[in-house]
Design a protein around this motif. Sequence first.
Motif, PDB file in Angstrom:
ATOM      1  N   ASP A   1    -123.004  37.360-119.844  1.00 54.17           N
ATOM      2  CA  ASP A   1    -122.355  38.551-120.379  1.00 54.17           C
ATOM      3  C   ASP A   1    -123.412  39.395-121.064  1.00 54.17           C
ATOM      4  O   ASP A   1    -124.614  39.099-120.976  1.00 54.17           O
TER       5      ASP A   1
ATOM      6  N   ARG B   1    -117.004  36.400-117.081  1.00 57.28           N
ATOM      7  CA  ARG B   1    -116.911  37.021-118.400  1.00 57.28           C
ATOM      8  C   ARG B   1    -116.791  38.540-118.319  1.00 57.28           C
ATOM      9  O   ARG B   1    -116.342  39.171-119.265  1.00 57.28           O
TER      10      ARG B   1
ATOM     11  N   THR C   1    -112.898  39.248-116.565  1.00 57.49           N
ATOM     12  CA  THR C   1    -111.813  38.915-117.492  1.00 57.49           C
ATOM     13  C   THR C   1    -112.030  39.575-118.848  1.00 57.49           C
ATOM     14  O   THR C   1    -111.245  39.369-119.768  1.00 57.49           O
TER      15      THR C   1
ATOM     16  N   SER D   1    -114.192  39.034-121.289  1.00 54.66           N
ATOM     17  CA  SER D   1    -114.202  38.018-122.343  1.00 54.66           C
ATOM     18  C   SER D   1    -114.536  38.655-123.689  1.00 54.66           C
ATOM     19  O   SER D   1    -115.351  39.557-123.788  1.00 54.66           O
TER      20      SER D   1
ATOM     21  N   PRO E   1    -109.986  40.681-123.826  1.00 58.45           N
ATOM     22  CA  PRO E   1    -109.358  40.677-122.500  1.00 58.45           C
ATOM     23  C   PRO E   1    -108.184  41.637-122.350  1.00 58.45           C
ATOM     24  O   PRO E   1    -107.624  41.734-121.259  1.00 58.45           O
TER      25      PRO E   1
END
Length: 461
Positions: free
Chosen positions: A293, A315, A318, A320, A323
């Motif tokens: 990420d 990541r 979604t 991260s 979200p």
Amino acid sequence: MSEPLPSLLLTDLYELTMLQAYFDCGMNRTATFEFFVRKLPQQRNFLVAAGLAQVLDYLAGLQFTTDDIRLLREMGRFKHDFLESLAGLRFKGDVYAMPEGSVFFPDEPISRITAPLREAQLVESRVMNLLHYETVVASKAARVVLAAPDELLVDFGLRRAHGAEAGMLSARASYLAGFSGTAAVLAGTRFDIPLFGTMAHSYVQAHADEADALEHFARSQPENATLLIDTYDTEAAAHEVVKVARRLQQDGIAIKAVRIDSGDLAEHARRVRAILDAGGLPHVTIFASGNLDEFRLLELLTSGAPIDGFGVGTRMNTSSGAPYLDCAYKLTEYDGQPRRKRSEGKATWPGRKQVYRHYDAGGTMTYDQLTVEDDPRSGVALLQPVMLAGKRTTPSPTLAESRAYARGQLDALPGPVRNLTSSGSYAVVVCEPLKALASIVDAGLHSCRGTGDATDEHDVR
């Protein structure tokens, strides 16, 4: 090529029960709804608007099929005359929106839909679904781009995406935000996104000898030989790459890159770089993947790791760390009268609005103004007509054009807002005409309550 259009039953039940109730009492005058985000997630200083192209496709194709109406009839919830009226329903309204790739901030509408009430109400769930998902992914992907602005960045997220549409749209949103391409073949062909691919550990494991696996793959893919080298021992495999490269050179085949997917990526990259350079392969680049990420990329690049490109998947698609967004699609005007939600912690600004963006002489964003539509200001008006009377005003920009626009938006961010690890505020000034309109609406609400007549003053949601 656009996405296949889903059934209009891809919606929340209350959209349809409200349409029945509106039909029963003859309410279908012009309504305006706006989509906006109430507040930024933690560790997010800005958001990137995305998903408008899919929204316009959806609105342009809005139509209940015979099967849709049959299924609604079988539910037993809806009256015959109402269901009959759905057969002719089409979207005939106006859409004003920020261009895809626009940076935006809380309370700023990125899309405004004005249409007969039941059209504007019906589309709420799907419009939110499309704008929310692509915006949340594009916003995460933009952070990855800011962490590694000059590196090869490839979307690797399909296999862990939350469904097929998510895999497709995350590839699109990440490319819009500045990624170099995707590994998802259908997304690449449908949205004209460059495709990148390497090989899996299973390919190496299927061979009895790792060196044979590397050589076989390179001979099969002589123009794009990127070899995965961490199946067993990363540095030992790098030595094998040097040997394989010498054999391949005799046939005019050059290895393009090696990929590392596990372990201490920075340390492995340093060792592999040394092995490749000593073996006469300084042109072979190093590509890294595995739970990456923006924060991990910052660490790797800050440490000086000799990595030339990154595959970013789970990541990113979604989002991260954030979200979801606290977003809303709210009624702001009905039958020419401004509407305002007053719920605790969820109050909205009334009326049709515009956002004006201001820049300094160097092209850096300085502040935004949020005001009513008929209050022209200096600066750049961000909400522009993209659909009038149900027809697109102009062809949608290509994804490549939206990507270039997004890059310009990121380049214009002030330094503190670009920061990925600390909060950096950006001023959104609420102008006096909008504040005054809110006061007028509030006074009207109090007056209605005082007489016991609150007709049409409630929030449709």
